[in-house]
Design a protein around this motif. Sequence first.
Motif: not given
Length: 286
Positions: A63-68, A71-72
């Motif tokens: 999930e954190n990877r998807k967010s990153f 956005t980045h």
Amino acid sequence: MFQNENKLISKNSAHIIVFGNEKGGTGKSTVAMHVAVGLLRLGYRVGTIDLDNHQGTLTQYIENRKSFSNTHEVLPIPEHIHIKRVEHNNLMQQKLAEQELVEQAINKLKQSNDYIIIDTPGSNTYMSIVGHSFADTIVTPINDSFVDLDLLARFDKKARFEIKPNVYTRMIWDLRNQREKRDDKFVDWVVMRNRLAHLYSRNKNEVGVVLDRLSKSLGFRLASGFGERVVFRELFLEGRTLLDIKETGENKLSISNIAARQEVRHLIKTILPEKSAMTMSLLRTA
Ligand SMILES: Nc1ncnc2c1ncn2[C@@H]1O[C@H](COP(=O)(O)OP(=O)(O)OP(=O)(O)O)[C@@H](O)[C@H]1O
Ligand SMILES: [Mg+2]
């Protein structure tokens, strides 16, 4: 003992790598994520399954990877399934339902992936045993102490000689026998040391000697392992791994992180001994 009679998982399916041991916090989810990303960066299609109902660390990592990635910087992301524990009054039915969920997830992921990475919880749950039963390769990270070695074998405390295989080893031996009978398939077992201290210590040396001996008597291959590094904890929040950081530019890796990255590559090489040096060299340019 778990009897896996299921024939639905065909022999020619994706290669399944299970990360497990029965002790919590040894690095299963962290290492599983690094291997998944390593395989993605080698150009393979990778599916991941999280069997840890309670913590769901691998799921959160993704999930954190998807967010990153949103956005980045766009990152390769595995096809992921998080399987939750089934609550049922009847234990037998609960086990059957859990087994079915794992089979369904594997059957789904194997359609479109070359590798399936399964992360298991750090306790002896039925879900974890089911996950192990489908492994082509089992990877067991252990922390560098005799407490963790106790999971593999019972020791004579004075002589530090193993007396008999312990519960986790016996489970793997049973599953190996079953797989051999059912599919004529040898299940590979790799043990890796994690969070190794950087300085020499007597304990570190002793654990290394005993593990070397155990690998022959218990039947696992020993991988060189990862050192203790803060970067593993930091990268989790961004969903990134050491294999996602470029070696040049403003995000340049420190010497310590370059060494850590080498350790990750080395582990992937050990897990996949059949891959050519040329294939593995692709990871260098990831
Ligand atoms: N090589 C390492 N150096 C430093 N920290 C590490 C290393 N490997 C893992 N960690 C940290 O140790 C903690 C436990 O790691 P992780 O969650 O991967 O273990 P686990 O075996 O999956 O745990 P559980 O059994 O609870 O599922 C995390 O905070 C992780 O960031
Ligand atoms: Mg975990």
